[in-house]
Design an enzyme around this catalytic site. Structure first.
Site, short mmCIF file in Angstrom:
data_model
loop_
_atom_site.label_atom_id
_atom_site.label_comp_id
_atom_site.label_asym_id
_atom_site.label_seq_id
_atom_site.Cartn_x
_atom_site.Cartn_y
_atom_site.Cartn_z
N ARG A 166 11.71 63.58 50.54
CA ARG A 166 12.12 62.22 50.93
C ARG A 166 13.33 62.30 51.86
O ARG A 166 13.38 61.64 52.90
CB ARG A 166 12.48 61.39 49.69
CG ARG A 166 11.33 61.08 48.74
CD ARG A 166 10.35 60.09 49.36
NE ARG A 166 11.00 58.88 49.79
CZ ARG A 166 11.21 57.81 49.02
NH1 ARG A 166 10.80 57.81 47.78
NH2 ARG A 166 11.81 56.72 49.49
N ASP A 179 -0.21 57.66 41.09
CA ASP A 179 0.99 56.82 41.01
C ASP A 179 0.90 56.04 39.70
O ASP A 179 -0.14 56.02 39.03
CB ASP A 179 1.07 55.87 42.22
CG ASP A 179 2.36 55.03 42.25
OD1 ASP A 179 3.32 55.36 41.53
OD2 ASP A 179 2.40 54.03 43.00
N HIS A 227 4.95 51.42 51.09
CA HIS A 227 6.03 52.37 50.79
C HIS A 227 5.94 53.52 51.80
O HIS A 227 5.68 54.67 51.45
CB HIS A 227 5.87 52.88 49.35
CG HIS A 227 7.12 53.50 48.79
ND1 HIS A 227 8.33 53.53 49.46
CD2 HIS A 227 7.34 54.13 47.60
CE1 HIS A 227 9.23 54.15 48.71
NE2 HIS A 227 8.66 54.52 47.58
N CYS A 257 4.32 60.26 43.44
CA CYS A 257 5.56 59.79 44.08
C CYS A 257 6.72 59.71 43.10
O CYS A 257 7.88 59.68 43.53
CB CYS A 257 5.31 58.45 44.75
SG CYS A 257 4.74 57.18 43.60
N GLN A 297 7.86 56.94 51.45
CA GLN A 297 7.24 57.85 50.48
C GLN A 297 6.11 58.63 51.16
O GLN A 297 6.00 59.85 51.04
CB GLN A 297 6.69 57.05 49.30
CG GLN A 297 6.00 57.92 48.26
CD GLN A 297 6.96 58.88 47.58
OE1 GLN A 297 7.99 58.47 47.09
NE2 GLN A 297 6.64 60.17 47.56
N ARG A 352 14.75 47.45 49.99
CA ARG A 352 13.73 47.52 48.93
C ARG A 352 13.66 46.15 48.29
O ARG A 352 14.65 45.65 47.75
CB ARG A 352 14.10 48.59 47.89
CG ARG A 352 13.23 48.47 46.64
CD ARG A 352 13.35 49.66 45.70
NE ARG A 352 12.72 50.84 46.24
CZ ARG A 352 12.30 51.88 45.50
NH1 ARG A 352 12.45 51.86 44.19
NH2 ARG A 352 11.74 52.93 46.06
N1 CP Z 1 9.25 57.38 44.67
C1 CP Z 1 10.23 56.44 44.70
O1 CP Z 1 10.33 55.60 45.60
O2 CP Z 1 11.09 56.53 43.66
P1 CP Z 1 12.28 55.51 43.30
O3 CP Z 1 11.63 54.22 42.85
O4 CP Z 1 13.05 56.19 42.22
O5 CP Z 1 13.09 55.28 44.55
N1 NVA Z 2 3.92 51.82 42.97
C1 NVA Z 2 5.22 52.04 42.42
C2 NVA Z 2 5.97 53.06 43.23
C3 NVA Z 2 7.32 53.40 42.71
C4 NVA Z 2 8.04 54.38 43.58
C5 NVA Z 2 5.98 50.72 42.35
O1 NVA Z 2 5.88 49.92 43.29
O2 NVA Z 2 6.67 50.47 41.36
#
Ligand code: CP
Ligand code: NVA
Length: 292
Positions: free
Chosen positions: A277, A209, A127, A249, A130, A100
Site C-alpha cells: 500500500r 475480502d 477502493h 485486503c 488497495q 475515506r
Molecule cells: N485494506 C484497508 O484499506 O485496510 P484499512 O481499512 O485498515 O485501511
Molecule cells: N470491503 C471492505 C474493505 C475494507 C478495507 C469495507 O469496505 O469495509
C-alpha cells in the site's frame, strides 16, 4: 486542472504500468524521492482505518511531506460546512487530499471543487488504492500482469469493483464469483459467475475480502449465510493454477471469509499486500502532485 484518483479509471494503461515500475523502485529505495518536500497532504477519515492511514501517513513522510490526519468530527464539515467550502480551503494549504467516506457522491463533490488532487482512500463503491497495491503484489510475484488471471470470491463490493477496474486496465483477466444478490452491478471486461470453483480455474491469484463491509453491519447475519460457501480455503486454492497465491485486503476474519491456514500459510502474499500500500501510494502521489 488537478488530476484526481476516484476510481482508477482516470489512469491510462501506460501510466499504470509506469506507476507500478516506480513503486517497485521506491520499495527498493524508500527515501529516494522528495516529491512532497515542504508540502502537506490532508488525509480525512470518516471511517476507521489501520492500513490506509498508516501507509499514507508513513508514505507522505517518506516523500518529505507532512501528513495531516483528520478524523470525522474534527472538521467544521461535521457541523454543516459544505464539501465545496472544505475543498476550497484545503486546496489553499495542502498538495493533495485523501478522503475515506461512505457515499461516492461526497468524494466526487470534494474533487469537483478542489484545485489539488483528491484521492479515494475507500468509498462504498471503490477502493482503488488497495487495488494498486494488489497489482504491485502480483507484479512482484509473477514479474508481469498482462495475461494473468485474478479470481475474486465473495461479496461484489468496493474492493471487487476496483480490482475489476484496475485489473482489466492492466491487461488481466478478472473473474468474480458471488452468490445471488451480492454480484457486482457493473463489471465491464470481467467475468461474473456464481460458482467459486469456476472463477478460480486457471487463476494465478485467489482474492477474498470481508463479508460485512463498513456500512453493511445491519445485514451482517444474512450476508454470512449467503456468503458461507465462498470461503477462501486450501481446497479452493488447490483448484486454481499450481503457482496460485492467496490475496486479501485485510482486515481479515479467520474462519469466516478466509481460513487461518491460508491467511498465515505458505501460499499467501497478504502481508506483502499490506506493505505494498505504501509503495504504490507513494508512486501515485508523485504522479498526481507532479502534474498539478
Ligand atoms: N485494506 C484497508 O484499506 O485496510 P484499512 O481499512 O485498515 O485501511
Ligand atoms: N470491503 C471492505 C474493505 C475494507 C478495507 C469495507 O469496505 O469495509
Amino acid at each position: 486542472m488537478a488530476r484526481h484518483l476516484l476510481t482508477g479509471s482516470e489512469l491510462t494503461p501506460p501510466e499504470l504500468e509506469a506507476m507500478l515500475d516506480r513503486a517497485l523502485a521506491l520499495k527498493a529505495a524508500p527515501l529516494a524521492s522528495r516529491a512532497l518536500a515542504g508540502r502537506s497532504v490532508a488525509l480525512i477519515f470518516e471511517r476507521p482505518s489501520t492500513r490506509t492511514r498508516l501507509s499514507f501517513e508513513a508514505g507522505v513522510a517518506e516523500l518529505g511531506g507532512h501528513p495531516l490526519v483528520l478524523r470525522a468530527g474534527e472538521l467544521q464539515l461535521s457541523r454543516g460546512e459544505s464539501l465545496r467550502d472544505t475543498a476550497l480551503v484545503l486546496s489553499r494549504h495542502v498538495a493533495a487530499i485523501g478522503l475515506r467516506t461512505g457515499p461516492d457522491a461526497q468524494l466526487r463533490e470534494l474533487a469537483e471543487h478542489a484545485t489539488v488532487p483528491v484521492l479515494n482512500m475507500l468509498t462504498a463503491r471503490h477502493h482503488p488504492c488497495q487495488a494498486l497495491a494488489d497489482l504491485l503484489t502480483l507484479r512482484e510475484t509473477f514479474g508481469r500482469l498482462d495475461g494473468l488471471k485474478l479470481a475474486y470470491v465473495g461479496d461484489g463490493n468496493n474492493v471487487a469493483r476496483s480490482l475489476v477496474v484496475l485489473g482489466t486496465l492492466a491487461g488481466m483477466e478478472v473473474a468474480v464469483a458471488s452468490p445471488e444478490g451480492y454480484a457486482l452491478d457493473d463489471a465491464p471486461g470481467a467475468t461474473l459467475v456464481r460458482d467459486p470453483a469456476e472463477a478460480v480455474t486457471g487463476a494465478h491469484a485467489v482474492y477474498a475480502d470481508v463479508w460485512v463491509s463498513m456500512g453493511d453491519e445491519e445485514t451482517a447475519q444474512e450476508r454470512r449465510r449467503a456468503l458461507g460457501p465462498y470461503r477462501l480455503d486450501d481446497a479452493l486454492l488447490d483448484a486454481a493454477a499450481p503457482e496460485a497465491i492467496a490475496l486479501h485486503c485485510l482486515p481479515a476474519h479467520p474462519g469466516e471469509e478466509i481460513t487461518a491456514e491460508v491467511l498465515y500459510g505458505p501460499r499467501q502474499r497478504i502481508w506483502d499486500q499490506a506493505e505494498n500500500r505504501r509503495h504504490a501510494q507513494k508512486a501515485l502521489l508523485e504522479l498526481l502532485v507532479a502534474e498539478t
